[in-house]
Enzyme design. Sequence first.
Site, PDB file in Angstrom:
ATOM      1  N   ARG A  84       2.751   1.877 -10.011  1.00  0.00           N
ATOM      2  CA  ARG A  84       2.479   0.919  -8.840  1.00  0.00           C
ATOM      3  C   ARG A  84       1.237   0.246  -9.199  1.00  0.00           C
ATOM      4  O   ARG A  84       0.090   0.470  -9.246  1.00  0.00           O
ATOM      5  CB  ARG A  84       1.942   1.840  -7.656  1.00  0.00           C
TER       6      ARG A  84
ATOM      7  N   ASN B 192      -1.144  -4.504   0.308  1.00  0.00           N
ATOM      8  CA  ASN B 192      -1.224  -3.025   0.519  1.00  0.00           C
ATOM      9  C   ASN B 192      -1.495  -2.794   1.914  1.00  0.00           C
ATOM     10  O   ASN B 192      -2.277  -3.951   2.274  1.00  0.00           O
ATOM     11  CB  ASN B 192      -2.418  -2.782   0.230  1.00  0.00           C
TER      12      ASN B 192
ATOM     13  N   GLU C 213       2.247   5.779  -0.855  1.00  0.00           N
ATOM     14  CA  GLU C 213       0.714   6.284  -0.789  1.00  0.00           C
ATOM     15  C   GLU C 213       0.379   7.634  -0.785  1.00  0.00           C
ATOM     16  O   GLU C 213       1.056   7.552   0.520  1.00  0.00           O
ATOM     17  CB  GLU C 213      -0.914   5.099  -0.723  1.00  0.00           C
TER      18      GLU C 213
END
Length: 451
Positions: free
Chosen positions: A82, A159, A257
């Site tokens: 990523r 994000n 994440e």
Amino acid sequence: MTTPRPPQLLAVLGAVLALVAALVVHALPAQADTGFRVQDGRLVDAAGNDFVIRGVSHPHTWYSQEVGSLADIKSLGANAVRVVLSSGDRWTENDVADVADVVARCKANRLICVLEVHDTTGYGEEQAAATLDQAVDYWLRVRDAVEGEEDYVLVNIGNEPYGNDEATNAHWASDTSRAINRLRDAGFDHTLVVDAPNWGQDWRGIMRREAQGVFDSDPHANTVFSVHMYGVYEQESTVVDYMESFVEAGLPLIIGEFGHDHSDGDPDENAIMHHAERLGLGYVGWSWSGNSGGVEYLDMVEDFDVTRLTPWGERIFHGPDGIVETAEEAPVYGGGEPTDPPTDEPTDPPADGDCTAEYAVLHQWQGGFQAEVTVTAGTDLDGWTVEWTLPDGEGLGQVWNADLSTDGSRVTAVDVGYNAVLSEGATTTFGLIGTSQGPAGVPETTCTAGS
């Protein structure tokens, strides 16, 4: 009630069947012929193979000089990376040439590339954060770098696009759906990845409740949801409950994440990795190296040195349910030494001579281009050299899978060892990023044995 005569009955049935067929066709999502897609709540490749992401995040936008990191990440067994990019709203924008180079390096190292815009982090709570609309504006600016790369690239729109502000979080679903549809209208056929609100952790359950509606808003039915698991996920039961809610709903989820510790609590990384493996969900750990501001403990290697794994790095790569134990390379790469994937139409070996080289321009944008050269062996080779003359107005930037030198406008490319030995009829490729003052040319090339 009067019973219709047979001809009338057939006419009625025919009309009903036609109407049903029309409704079915209308209901089917528009699917691209290539690239990843969502099928039965799972991420699959163009051939229908399951692909379970096992990767880490790399902070490219802040450490763009660390170009060897992708090869290092691959060397430890990851099947995806990523990559942190910037839209220019908070940090220096990664332009189309830079993004094209990142994609090419992912492909050269046989990694699936999950590209994300980081500037949206904490919108509504973080004053400098960009909106999802601004993130989409960025994707439209760099479209040339990712168009046609649907087999290798997933687009993570923004994000952690919302912090904990309730007023802005209330718009997560509508804003996310609008971002998806703007990209679809612009021709993006990629699998799209969307992050949860609450700094990605969705502790209020907004994404969990509204995911189905967002998924249904995608005309391609090709959106994957991403939750970030930090301090909210201290308890194994919380981890399991969240993951299973998506699996049971038939909705695609990745853990986009997570870490082994965090300033907001101590996430249960063992539970995250174990249950992701049990349920066949992808995960991406944060992060390779370069953390600061008190969270340096989230570095997996020290100072971007692959030989200096931290305890977190040892855990995610070599521990139970870790990357080494569970990652499977994307089927699109098909095994073998790291190099760019073969072209769709391999060149036949020459009737005589040592080798041939075919030069192709893959992508162009204002002021630049990406090209690929396919070397085909006419006889068994142990080393090869390709030469060509640069068209007027062109220059060379970065190259991969070859060593490049220039003498004026004359260019010489030689193998880099691991791709030197080719049996008769075999191919290998190398790629480059160049500059141009107009449309990129396709120069004639010569190939000879030896390097």
